[in-house]
Design a protein around this motif. Structure first.
Motif, short mmCIF file in Angstrom:
data_model
loop_
_atom_site.label_atom_id
_atom_site.label_comp_id
_atom_site.label_asym_id
_atom_site.label_seq_id
_atom_site.Cartn_x
_atom_site.Cartn_y
_atom_site.Cartn_z
N LYS A 1 3.17 32.19 29.23
CA LYS A 1 4.61 32.14 29.05
C LYS A 1 5.20 31.00 29.89
CE LYS A 1 8.80 34.91 29.69
NZ LYS A 1 9.36 36.21 30.18
N VAL A 2 6.12 30.23 29.30
CA VAL A 2 6.75 29.13 30.01
C VAL A 2 7.65 29.69 31.10
CG1 VAL A 2 8.29 27.15 29.84
CG2 VAL A 2 6.65 27.61 28.01
N ILE A 3 7.39 29.29 32.35
CA ILE A 3 8.22 29.76 33.47
C ILE A 3 9.20 28.70 33.94
CG2 ILE A 3 6.59 31.51 34.30
CD1 ILE A 3 5.50 29.49 36.28
N ARG A 4 8.92 27.43 33.66
CA ARG A 4 9.88 26.37 33.96
C ARG A 4 9.52 25.14 33.16
NH1 ARG A 4 6.44 25.93 38.48
NH2 ARG A 4 7.37 27.81 39.34
N THR A 5 10.52 24.34 32.87
CA THR A 5 10.31 23.06 32.19
C THR A 5 10.93 21.97 33.04
OG1 THR A 5 10.36 24.08 29.99
CG2 THR A 5 10.74 21.71 30.11
N ILE A 6 10.14 20.95 33.34
CA ILE A 6 10.60 19.81 34.14
C ILE A 6 10.84 18.65 33.19
CG2 ILE A 6 9.96 18.18 35.96
CD1 ILE A 6 8.15 20.47 37.07
N ASP A 7 12.05 18.10 33.24
CA ASP A 7 12.43 17.00 32.36
C ASP A 7 12.45 15.70 33.17
OD1 ASP A 7 13.44 15.26 30.50
OD2 ASP A 7 15.18 16.48 29.97
N LEU B 1 14.72 22.31 44.31
CA LEU B 1 14.84 21.03 43.61
C LEU B 1 13.71 20.91 42.58
CD1 LEU B 1 15.75 18.74 46.66
CD2 LEU B 1 17.30 19.90 45.05
N ILE B 2 13.89 21.54 41.44
CA ILE B 2 12.87 21.58 40.40
C ILE B 2 12.90 20.30 39.57
CG2 ILE B 2 11.97 22.84 38.41
CD1 ILE B 2 11.77 24.31 41.12
N GLN B 3 14.07 19.88 39.14
CA GLN B 3 14.19 18.64 38.37
C GLN B 3 14.12 17.44 39.30
OE1 GLN B 3 13.91 18.95 35.19
NE2 GLN B 3 14.10 21.19 35.33
N PRO B 4 13.67 16.28 38.80
CA PRO B 4 13.49 15.11 39.67
C PRO B 4 14.77 14.76 40.43
CG PRO B 4 12.58 14.70 37.49
CD PRO B 4 13.32 15.99 37.40
N THR B 5 14.66 14.69 41.75
CA THR B 5 15.81 14.43 42.61
C THR B 5 15.42 13.47 43.72
OG1 THR B 5 16.65 16.68 42.19
CG2 THR B 5 17.59 15.48 44.06
N CYS C 1 11.84 14.68 45.21
CA CYS C 1 11.43 16.08 45.09
C CYS C 1 11.40 16.48 43.62
CB CYS C 1 12.41 16.99 45.85
SG CYS C 1 12.45 16.67 47.63
N ILE C 2 10.30 17.06 43.20
CA ILE C 2 10.15 17.60 41.85
C ILE C 2 9.35 18.89 41.96
CG2 ILE C 2 9.50 17.11 39.46
CD1 ILE C 2 9.14 14.20 40.11
N ASN C 3 9.72 19.87 41.16
CA ASN C 3 8.98 21.13 41.14
C ASN C 3 9.02 21.83 42.50
OD1 ASN C 3 7.43 23.13 39.83
ND2 ASN C 3 5.53 22.26 40.65
N GLY C 4 10.13 21.62 43.24
CA GLY C 4 10.31 22.33 44.49
C GLY C 4 9.50 21.81 45.65
N GLN C 5 8.96 20.58 45.54
CA GLN C 5 8.23 20.02 46.67
C GLN C 5 8.36 18.50 46.68
OE1 GLN C 5 4.06 20.98 46.36
NE2 GLN C 5 3.91 20.31 44.26
N GLU C 6 8.14 17.94 47.88
CA GLU C 6 8.20 16.49 48.01
C GLU C 6 7.00 15.86 47.31
OE1 GLU C 6 8.81 13.73 51.84
OE2 GLU C 6 6.74 14.40 51.56
N ILE C 7 7.28 14.88 46.45
CA ILE C 7 6.23 14.15 45.75
C ILE C 7 6.01 12.79 46.39
CG2 ILE C 7 5.53 13.10 43.55
CD1 ILE C 7 5.47 16.09 43.38
N ALA C 8 7.11 12.12 46.76
CA ALA C 8 6.99 10.75 47.26
C ALA C 8 8.17 10.40 48.17
CB ALA C 8 6.93 9.76 46.09
N PRO C 9 7.88 10.02 49.42
CA PRO C 9 8.90 9.41 50.26
C PRO C 9 8.82 7.89 50.14
CG PRO C 9 7.01 9.97 51.60
CD PRO C 9 6.66 10.33 50.17
#
Length: 484
Positions: A299-305, A368-372, A401-409
């Motif tokens: 089941k889809v629990i979240r969609t990141i655009d 922060l789920i969506q790219p921020t 931040c994407i998907n609730g975590q830091e991806i890149a500083p």
């Protein structure tokens, strides 16, 4: 355990019987004409093929047999007949086990049920599996076995194997993208006399010939900046970092980082680079900018655009939204009290900026789920970045931040050697032995203005591939050694 040992003994007996017939599976050679995937793609009735793979299923029909063989590219059925192989050949074929590797030669045809199949003419045993394969071919339930014996996980699950094939493709596309932008890939030392570029606990080792301690690197940054000083204007490195800290679903002591530096750029330059690169990778590897994360039931629990442009918001604005508009006007003691009331974990020795950082990391970042792009962090958090001309308490930095975590500083790199020394001394708490004097000397020779970016490849793969644990995108995550 007794059942497993009995199966192993049976398989060893079969190996001995093969050798008694003059067949040594481990001495045989076989050259496939193509992969199984290529055979399927180029199907033509009656076309001869030579294929190799692992046996994953067999069905005994008396005077004929069907087996499935599998390689990295796919699965194909093989049809063996006694009147084709002869009595001895068919008898040997019937005693093959699940997990054995064979090479087959024959012609392609389609069964009455529509199954693409090889009509077997001859076969070669290439390896005898002395242990049975996992009981569940559709995935292992025991996570301990999955991580400790990853080869079984890969054997049992096409989905798991696909994750790691896509991870490889992600890394390949990152390299291709950076090369297309004129970046040069380099390698810098993994063992360093002074671990720098981040605030983290290093692993310590000892060099016998030099008679001194070295540290496994915690970051790539300071050596890559030396290359900017040397005149290499666009450089990147994809490599391992090591931090002697906790293990969680988002942290592994050994992890893969990308760092890229561009002369005459700044944090805005790196923002464009980062957004463009992630979108390029997603489109190339996944064919979409909409990433679905699913639960165990599918089941889809979240969609990141990932469709650009991505949101930009200042660090202080996010803090004030969560902790109150007066957050930066109240006293440090009041900030500590309010942070604890909000549910942030505050250590007894936290400095004031760390209290604010805890509010962000524990209460804001996970939302922060969506790219921020979170911009303009407090200067104490990033001592290697330039101060912001519009707010001298902050630096020209972003954290993606994407998907609730830091991806890149990323940041506008500090290239003033005097300012850099002062801020590194503050970070080191006055301990001179913690200063990388060679790096500071390099800065004194002159480093061009530059933008720099770091990206956690494991976390990027988690986000793109819909995985909730970092262990599911690292082939061999760190585990405590078994004691029995």
């Amino acid at each position: 355990m007794e059942e497993t040992n009995a199966l192993i003994e049976q398989r060893k007996a079969k190996l001995a019987a093969l050798r008694a017939r003059g067949i040594d599976p481990f001495a045989n050679k076989f050259t496939p004409s193509e992969t199984i995937g290529e055979a399927r793609a180029r199907y033509a009735e009656g076309r001869p093929v030579a294929l190799a793979g692992r046996i994953t299923a067999h069905r005994d029909m008396g005077k004929s047999m069907f087996v499935d063989i599998k390689d990295t590219t796919g699965r194909l059925q093989v049809y063996a007949q006694k009147n084709v192989l002869g009595d001895e050949g068919f008898e040997i074929f019937k005693h093959l086990d699940l997990g054995d590797f064979i090479g087959v030669q024959g012609t392609l045809f389609t069964t009455r049920t529509g199954e693409m199949t090889v009509k077997l003419e001859s076969f070669t045993i290439l390896a005898k599996a002395l242990r049975p394969p996992p009981a569940k071919w559709h995935g292992l339930a025991d996570t301990e076995i999955r991580y400790r014996q990853r080869y079984l996980d890969l054997m049992a699950s096409d989905e798991v194997r696909e994750v790691f094939l896509k991870r490889s493709a992600i890394v390949r596309e990152i390299r291709e993208f950076l090369h297309s932008r004129g970046f040069v890939e380099v390698e810098t030392p993994m063992m360093q006399s002074i671990p720098g570029g981040a605030a983290a606990q290093p692993f310590v080792t000892y060099h016998n010939a030099l008679g001194c301690n070295f540290y496994l690197r915690i970051a790539l940054e300071l050596y890559l900046k030396r290359l900017l000083v040397g005149g290499m204007d666009r450089v990147f490195e994809l490599g391992r970092n090591f931090r002697n800290e906790g293990i969680s679903r988002r942290h592994n002591p050994e992890f893969t980082m990308l760092e890229a530096y561009q002369a005459y750029g700044d944090y805005e330059t790196m923002m464009e680079l980062t957004q463009s690169m992630i979108c390029h990778v997603a489109q190339k590897v996944l064919g979409t900018l909409r990433i679905e994360h699913r639960d165990a039931e599918g089941k889809v629990i979240r969609t990141i655009d990932l469709t650009p442009p991505w949101r930009r918001v200042k660090y202080k604005d996010l803090i004030c939204e969560k902790a109150g508009p007066d957050w930066f006007q109240i006293t440090p003691a009041q900030r500590r009290e309010r942070a604890q009331a909000l549910g942030a974990e505050i250590g007894p020795d936290y400095e004031d900026f760390e209290v604010t950082g805890a509010v962000f990391e524990k209460l804001i970042e996970p939302t922060l789920i969506q790219p921020t792009f979170v911009t303009h962090l407090l200067k104490e958090l990033v001592p290697l970045a330039k101060l912001s001309p519009e707010d001298r308490d902050c630096v020209e930095v972003f954290e993606l931040c994407i998907n609730g975590q830091e991806i890149a500083p990323a940041y506008t790199e500090q290239n003033d050697p005097l300012e850099q020394r002062e801020r590194l001394e503050h970070q080191a708490g006055g301990e001179q032995q913690k200063l990388d004097e060679d790096f500071l000397v390099a800065l004194e020779h002159g480093m061009p203005p530059a933008g720099g970016m770091g990206m956690g490849i494991d976390r990027l793969c988690m986000m793109l591939l819909g995985q909730e644990s970092i262990r599911d995108v690292i082939l061999f995550p760190q585990l405590k050694p078994k004691t029995d």
